[in-house]
Design a protein around this motif. Sequence first.
Motif, mmCIF file in Angstrom:
data_model
loop_
_atom_site.group_PDB
_atom_site.id
_atom_site.type_symbol
_atom_site.label_atom_id
_atom_site.label_comp_id
_atom_site.label_asym_id
_atom_site.label_seq_id
_atom_site.Cartn_x
_atom_site.Cartn_y
_atom_site.Cartn_z
ATOM 1 N N SER A 554 -6.730 -8.928 2.062
ATOM 2 C CA SER A 554 -6.045 -7.678 2.376
ATOM 3 C C SER A 554 -6.997 -6.494 2.196
ATOM 4 O O SER A 554 -7.716 -6.402 1.197
ATOM 5 C CB SER A 554 -4.829 -7.487 1.461
ATOM 6 N N MET A 556 -5.846 -3.346 2.253
ATOM 7 C CA MET A 556 -5.044 -2.211 1.832
ATOM 8 C C MET A 556 -5.612 -1.605 0.551
ATOM 9 O O MET A 556 -5.992 -2.320 -0.366
ATOM 10 C CB MET A 556 -3.595 -2.632 1.612
ATOM 11 N N ASP A 605 -4.264 4.610 4.388
ATOM 12 C CA ASP A 605 -4.621 3.664 3.336
ATOM 13 C C ASP A 605 -3.635 2.499 3.218
ATOM 14 O O ASP A 605 -3.991 1.433 2.717
ATOM 15 C CB ASP A 605 -4.722 4.388 1.984
ATOM 16 N N ALA A 606 -2.379 2.701 3.650
ATOM 17 C CA ALA A 606 -1.383 1.623 3.598
ATOM 18 C C ALA A 606 -1.184 0.970 4.961
ATOM 19 O O ALA A 606 -0.350 0.075 5.093
ATOM 20 C CB ALA A 606 -0.054 2.161 3.084
ATOM 21 N N ASP A 607 -1.946 1.449 5.973
ATOM 22 C CA ASP A 607 -1.843 0.915 7.337
ATOM 23 C C ASP A 607 -0.393 0.979 7.833
ATOM 24 O O ASP A 607 0.179 -0.009 8.298
ATOM 25 C CB ASP A 607 -2.370 -0.524 7.384
#
Length: 831
Positions: A554, A556, A605-607
């Motif tokens: 990930s 994130m 940043d959290a897509d």
Amino acid sequence: MAWRDGKASISRLLLFMASIILGIAAVVSIQLFSENLKDNIKNQSKALMGADFIIDSKQPPTKKVQFIIDSLNASGSEVNFISMAAFPKNKETKLVKVRAIEGNFPFYGNLVTMPANAGSEYQELGGAIVDATLLLQFNLKTGDSIKLGKLMLPILGALKSIPGSTAISSSVAPTVLIPFRLLDKTELLQLGSRKEYQYFFIAPPAMDLELLDKKIDPILDDENADLDTHTSTSRRLGRSYENVFKFLNLAAFIALLLGCIGIASSVHIYIKEKLKNVAVLKCLGASRKQTFFIYLLQIIGIGLIGGIIGSIIGIGLQYVFPYILKDFLPFDVQISITAQPLMIGVTLGVLMSVLFALLPLLGTWYVSPLEVLRGSEENSIKPRKARLLILATILLFIFLFSFWMLKNALNGFIFTIGILITFSIMAGIASLFMKVIKKYFPTNWDFTKRQSLLNLYRPNNQTMVLILAIGLGTFLISTLYFTKDILLAKTAIDNKKNSANIILMDVQTQQKEAVLNTMQPKGLEVIDNIPIITMRMHRIKGKLVNDIRKDTVSKMNRWILNREFRTTYRDSLLDSEELLEGSWTKEVAAGEPILISIADNIARDADLKVGDFVVFNIQGVLMKTTIGSIRKVNWGNMQLNFSIVFPAGVLENAPQFNVMTTYVSDNVSSAALQRDLVQNFPNITILDLRQIYTIVEDILDKVSWIINFMAFFSILTGIIVLIGSVRNSKYQRIKESVLLRTLGAKSKQILQITALEYVYLGMLGSLIGILLSLISSQLLAALLFKEPFIPSAIPFLVFLPGITILVVIIGLTNIRAVLKSPPLEVLRKEV
């Protein structure tokens, strides 16, 4: 031959040498201090932290975290938070950082107090140790009292230093140490209070801290906690200072490059005057190689001696840096001398002297013996390939050196291109200036003014090098000045009635009415009354946050996964916000989807994008939301901004606290309000933005002083280059001035001709530098600071005339001897 010829020209060679000494001194001093700082951080890493490793958390430890803390056998702990302190003696209040400590922390380093025994006795005696500067500020002493929340404590001593603390951090919120056992009695920690829990450990001799960090830290991360070892903290601290020294090294390198321009220009004039000597030597049988090496050896000698002297000055200068940076350093730097920077200084002195002198030195290689008979000062052969090769070598060296300093090839390339563009623009403008004067020469001017203009493009003119030296020095100092203005503007606070300058934080729901009743009799209006609800993300796009943490692929950003968000709800956008995507939802009726708005940094940043689902854990209650809009937020504005905003009709009944803002016109009213609030509502934290602005301005002034200290090297080097360049043209000027006097010119006319020429050079060079700094500052404001740029008039009103006057004064010293002596006497001296 090199020695004999050099002795005859020793005064001029010393002036060449001065051009490079300051640059070498700057590089060596910064390199030495950088090495010393790294060594000090490495050697004092335990003393900087006060322990071998620390576990910290923004919330009370979970069962798993507490089990790890117990199994590792914590030797001490603390809870720290920002709060208001009251001093009954003079009825003053102050924002402080409270550190409630349990155990004999620090285990390494020193807790320096006055009296000395206060640090070891305050926990047992149940008193407070207060920052020494704070005590001086409020005229307090040992034995007086401090009130924290509901608790009144005696002041047992003054805190002079504690591991990890700096003067800058203490100026924002001075430290107050209290025993951990008294924390609950203060009643300061309530809903919404920002606090940090820290647990300090002494590692057994056999413990591998790197392995501990690798094994334990991921587990703690999943529990919203963190582990820091003294080694990882020292590396992180080293990296933070590394960026500072990258900048300082670049400033020193620019000073060095400026000195090299002085070397190149000085050698250019020096070699031109030696061409006849070279031609005579070749007539007597000397080879190209011999004549070339005679003057190359002189340049190597200049570089070697300049490098040695510069290195010696650099050794002395590094003792200044701990004093300059003391407010930013959490420890005292012990200075020691290492060989590497000294070797770098001497090597740079020789290498850069030779590199930048090679172009003019080529004249000795290609000069013809017939030069004696021709009497021409112009070298007819133009070694184009050799010149291009030398220029390419100089650029390659600049790139390699900047790459070595910045540890990044792209940044090194950008720096090299930036230097090349700046020099090219200045050289291009100087060349264009000479061509324009030549083409559009004002023939109707009087003799004095015409002659001063003619001097700008006569043989052996110094127009190009003087404009480069003056322009680059002015460019540096003006850019630094404009940048300081941008930073100050970025933190400026409008002194308007509708602009809040007092912020009340952590106002509990049951306190709102009473706080309003305290403010209204004083004629104060509440500008903002913002509800705050704390929450964490539970699911992102259907995937559990805990699962995302464990997902090694990930991408994130982890701060999204670990952060406790402070959110609010409202029905409209603020002036500091701009809608980028989606549509704003004012209010949500019961049963409808909850459409929230997020800031663009959260989306990145959290897509996340409009339409994605996020489930929040609001103090144990799960709430499903949909991304309804994405906002761009101006975080630089002095107002409360939020990453996540809910619509009205959703969170009104959730556990919350409030932030209120108001405007207070003067310091007396501000102090009276703070006294009443701290007395009646000790849990409320009060931020006086004017005081914070003063602190920020003070910090910026200190940073600006450090920057200007480094700019001093460039400016002083530029002045030396200026003196060298002007003095090197002295011999040509003497002949011209003597001829003018022989033809009947008066001393006053010669003085006016020289003064006007240097006025043109000083004004043009400094004007180019200021205009280029305007462009660079505009780029910095738009691309880096993202702030509007309003130029100051100071560079135009101070730098422009000041530097011009300096240039004229230096130039006029050249002809002083000519004006005082008869022409025949001067001509005899020349012969």
